[in-house]
Design an enzyme around this catalytic site. Structure first.
Site, short mmCIF file in Angstrom:
data_model
loop_
_atom_site.label_atom_id
_atom_site.label_comp_id
_atom_site.label_asym_id
_atom_site.label_seq_id
_atom_site.Cartn_x
_atom_site.Cartn_y
_atom_site.Cartn_z
N ARG A 12 1.00 -1.19 -0.06
CA ARG A 12 0.12 -0.34 0.19
C ARG A 12 0.98 1.72 0.21
O ARG A 12 1.86 0.94 0.35
CB ARG A 12 -1.01 0.54 1.16
CG ARG A 12 -1.84 -0.64 1.30
CD ARG A 12 -2.85 -1.30 2.76
NE ARG A 12 -3.30 0.32 2.82
CZ ARG A 12 -3.74 0.95 4.15
NH1 ARG A 12 -3.06 -0.28 5.24
NH2 ARG A 12 -3.61 1.52 4.46
N ILE A 14 3.45 4.53 -0.41
CA ILE A 14 4.74 4.89 -0.80
C ILE A 14 5.18 2.74 -0.59
O ILE A 14 5.78 2.82 -1.88
CB ILE A 14 5.10 5.51 0.32
CG1 ILE A 14 5.26 7.08 0.11
CG2 ILE A 14 6.88 5.50 -0.06
CD1 ILE A 14 5.85 7.64 1.13
N ASN A 82 10.38 0.19 4.82
CA ASN A 82 9.01 1.46 4.90
C ASN A 82 8.04 0.85 5.49
O ASN A 82 7.37 1.84 5.98
CB ASN A 82 8.88 0.71 3.10
CG ASN A 82 7.17 1.30 2.94
OD1 ASN A 82 7.41 2.90 3.18
ND2 ASN A 82 6.29 0.94 2.68
N ALA A 83 7.74 -0.24 6.44
CA ALA A 83 6.60 -0.54 6.95
C ALA A 83 6.27 0.89 7.81
O ALA A 83 7.59 0.95 9.06
CB ALA A 83 6.52 -2.04 7.72
N ILE A 85 3.90 2.98 11.42
CA ILE A 85 2.23 3.53 11.46
C ILE A 85 2.33 5.05 12.18
O ILE A 85 3.24 5.85 12.49
CB ILE A 85 1.35 2.20 12.95
CG1 ILE A 85 2.67 2.19 13.85
CG2 ILE A 85 1.70 1.04 11.51
CD1 ILE A 85 2.00 1.04 14.76
N THR A 86 1.44 5.01 12.43
CA THR A 86 1.58 6.47 13.08
C THR A 86 -0.31 6.20 14.31
O THR A 86 -0.57 5.60 14.27
CB THR A 86 0.39 7.68 12.06
OG1 THR A 86 -0.62 6.92 11.12
CG2 THR A 86 2.22 8.78 11.35
N TYR A 147 7.19 9.40 16.74
CA TYR A 147 6.71 8.79 14.95
C TYR A 147 7.37 9.73 14.64
O TYR A 147 9.05 9.75 13.81
CB TYR A 147 5.62 9.43 14.58
CG TYR A 147 5.35 8.86 13.06
CD1 TYR A 147 5.30 8.23 12.58
CD2 TYR A 147 5.99 9.89 11.64
CE1 TYR A 147 4.95 8.25 11.01
CE2 TYR A 147 6.64 9.57 10.79
CZ TYR A 147 5.84 9.11 9.97
OH TYR A 147 6.07 8.72 9.08
N TYR A 179 4.53 15.47 3.28
CA TYR A 179 3.95 14.86 3.33
C TYR A 179 3.28 14.08 1.66
O TYR A 179 3.63 14.97 0.94
CB TYR A 179 2.56 16.06 3.52
CG TYR A 179 3.33 15.82 5.22
CD1 TYR A 179 4.13 16.44 5.65
CD2 TYR A 179 1.92 15.62 5.72
CE1 TYR A 179 4.23 16.08 6.89
CE2 TYR A 179 1.57 15.93 7.24
CZ TYR A 179 3.34 15.99 7.60
OH TYR A 179 3.02 16.15 9.26
N1 CAA Z 1 2.57 24.07 16.59
C1 CAA Z 1 1.76 24.99 18.34
N2 CAA Z 1 0.21 24.53 18.36
C2 CAA Z 1 -0.06 23.66 17.41
C3 CAA Z 1 0.38 22.80 16.43
C4 CAA Z 1 0.92 23.31 15.98
N3 CAA Z 1 1.87 22.94 15.05
N4 CAA Z 1 -1.09 22.40 16.03
C5 CAA Z 1 -1.94 22.27 16.80
N5 CAA Z 1 -1.65 23.27 17.65
C6 CAA Z 1 -2.08 24.14 18.90
C7 CAA Z 1 -3.93 23.96 18.13
O1 CAA Z 1 -4.34 25.29 17.40
C8 CAA Z 1 -4.82 23.41 19.65
O2 CAA Z 1 -4.42 24.84 19.76
P1 CAA Z 1 -5.69 26.00 20.98
O3 CAA Z 1 -5.58 25.04 22.19
O4 CAA Z 1 -5.81 26.92 21.72
O5 CAA Z 1 -6.54 26.05 20.05
C9 CAA Z 1 -3.23 23.02 20.83
O6 CAA Z 1 -2.76 23.02 20.04
C10 CAA Z 1 -4.55 21.70 20.83
O7 CAA Z 1 -4.01 21.25 19.03
P2 CAA Z 1 -5.48 19.90 18.53
O8 CAA Z 1 -6.42 20.78 18.58
O9 CAA Z 1 -5.18 19.85 17.00
O10 CAA Z 1 -5.06 18.94 19.88
P3 CAA Z 1 -5.76 17.38 19.25
O11 CAA Z 1 -5.57 16.36 20.72
O12 CAA Z 1 -7.00 17.42 19.24
O13 CAA Z 1 -4.72 16.59 17.91
C11 CAA Z 1 -3.35 16.15 16.51
C12 CAA Z 1 -3.26 16.53 18.42
C13 CAA Z 1 -4.21 14.72 17.00
C14 CAA Z 1 -1.91 15.68 16.85
C15 CAA Z 1 -3.17 17.29 15.78
O14 CAA Z 1 -3.16 18.39 15.30
C16 CAA Z 1 -3.17 17.12 14.19
O15 CAA Z 1 -3.45 14.81 13.69
N6 CAA Z 1 -2.15 17.10 13.95
C17 CAA Z 1 -0.98 16.62 12.70
C18 CAA Z 1 -0.49 15.38 13.32
C19 CAA Z 1 0.64 15.30 11.59
O16 CAA Z 1 0.75 15.45 11.24
N7 CAA Z 1 0.41 13.93 10.87
C20 CAA Z 1 1.54 13.01 10.13
C21 CAA Z 1 1.04 12.03 9.47
S1 CAA Z 1 1.37 11.53 8.13
C22 CAA Z 1 2.93 11.30 8.59
O17 CAA Z 1 3.69 10.74 9.24
C23 CAA Z 1 3.09 10.54 7.20
C24 CAA Z 1 5.29 11.55 7.67
O18 CAA Z 1 6.10 11.23 7.13
C25 CAA Z 1 4.93 13.39 6.63
#
Ligand code: CAA
Length: 240
Positions: A12, A14, A82-83, A85-86, A147, A179
């Site tokens: 799946r 990448i 490559n495997a 998870i997040t 992660y 991403y």
């Molecule tokens: N920097 C600073 N503050 C941040 C922020 C950031 N990057 N992102 C969010 N915040 C703040 C929000 O604004 C919020 O502030 P308030 O309380 O003042 O409103 C606070 O932090 C809480 O944020 P969330 O509501 O987002 O908190 P949550 O618990 O609901 O969710 C989370 C947290 C699950 C981590 C969510 O932010 C998220 O999914 N973020 C993305 C994570 C991400 O990029 N994952 C990558 C997956 S893909 C991958 O990993 C592949 C790869 O290799 C690239």
């Protein structure tokens, strides 16, 4: 000579693109997966690539799985770890189990698989190992302490193994994707993802095939002088 490649998480996202690219280059590919049988069967049917199910976090399963691949496909020349998870969450909400599972899968899996293939590569004086890191292992990412730590660890593991493998003809490199348009990234809340994409200079998500192109080059004979390096493929999101 037909090279044999194992791509973990190779059915799946990448991993699928990497499996297909290595196959196009003439390699015999074994793709591993852990969970989605229906998807793996469809992938095997469509591509003719052999699939194997095991959990890369399970050390013994990796040793046994590689033994099976070697019986059915041949001695492993190329390993693409490559495997991954997040299990995202800010530290205050992250359970120990989410930390453990991500570290054991994403980082432990690379160790387990390297351990399973390294001796054979040494004996045959040839090996290519490519570990898939991440821009988030290089730069960190809010909500990804597990992660980011695992992926950052992959970069250290790569450099250590590169030093150990060099005199045996084994190169070990990392590719750090940004991403991409995969299921993993699709799971990020859309408003959060939109903000991330707005900070990518190229202005879009990457394609899995763009990562596979970089990985596949590192798997060739021609890349024998490249070891211990990290190739970042992230649309300019993070430069170092
Ligand atoms: N920097 C600073 N503050 C941040 C922020 C950031 N990057 N992102 C969010 N915040 C703040 C929000 O604004 C919020 O502030 P308030 O309380 O003042 O409103 C606070 O932090 C809480 O944020 P969330 O509501 O987002 O908190 P949550 O618990 O609901 O969710 C989370 C947290 C699950 C981590 C969510 O932010 C998220 O999914 N973020 C993305 C994570 C991400 O990029 N994952 C990558 C997956 S893909 C991958 O990993 C592949 C790869 O290799 C690239």
């Amino acid at each position: 000579m037909t090279r044999v490649a194992v791509v973990t998480g190779g059915t799946r996202g990448i991993g699928q693109a990497i499996s297909c690219k290595l196959q196009q280059m003439g390699m015999a590919v074994a793709a591993t997966y852990n969970g989605n049988d229906a998807n793996a069967d469809e992938f095997a049917e469509r591509t003719g690539i052999k699939v194997f199910r095991w959990d890369v976090a399970d050390h013994e399963a990796c040793l046994e799985g590689v033994r099976k691949v070697e019986e059915q496909v041949g001695p492993v020349d190329v390993l693409v770890n490559n495997a991954g998870i997040t299990q995202d969450g800010t530290l205050l909400k992250l359970a120990y189990e989410q930390w453990r599972r991500v570290i054991e899968t994403n980082l432990g899996g690379c160790f387990n698989m390297a351990k399973a293939v390294f001796e054979g590569m040494k004996q045959r004086s040839f090996g290519r190992i490519v570990n898939i890191g991440s821009v988030n292992g290089q730069a960190g990412q809010y909500g990804q302490s597990n992660y980011a730590a695992a992926k950052s660890g992959i970069h250290g593991l790569t450099k250590a193994l590169a030093q150990e493998g060099a005199r045996f003809g084994i190169t070990v490199n990392a590719v750090a994707p940004g991403y991409c348009d995969t299921d993993m990234v699709a799971a990020v809340p859309s408003d959060v993802l939109a903000k991330i994409v707005s900070r990518i200079p190229v202005g879009r998500l990457g394609r899995a095939e763009e990562i596979a192109d970089g990985v596949s080059f590192l798997c060739t004979e021609r890349a024998g002088f490249i070891t211990g390096s990290t190739l970042s493929i992230n649309g300019g999101q993070h430069m170092y």
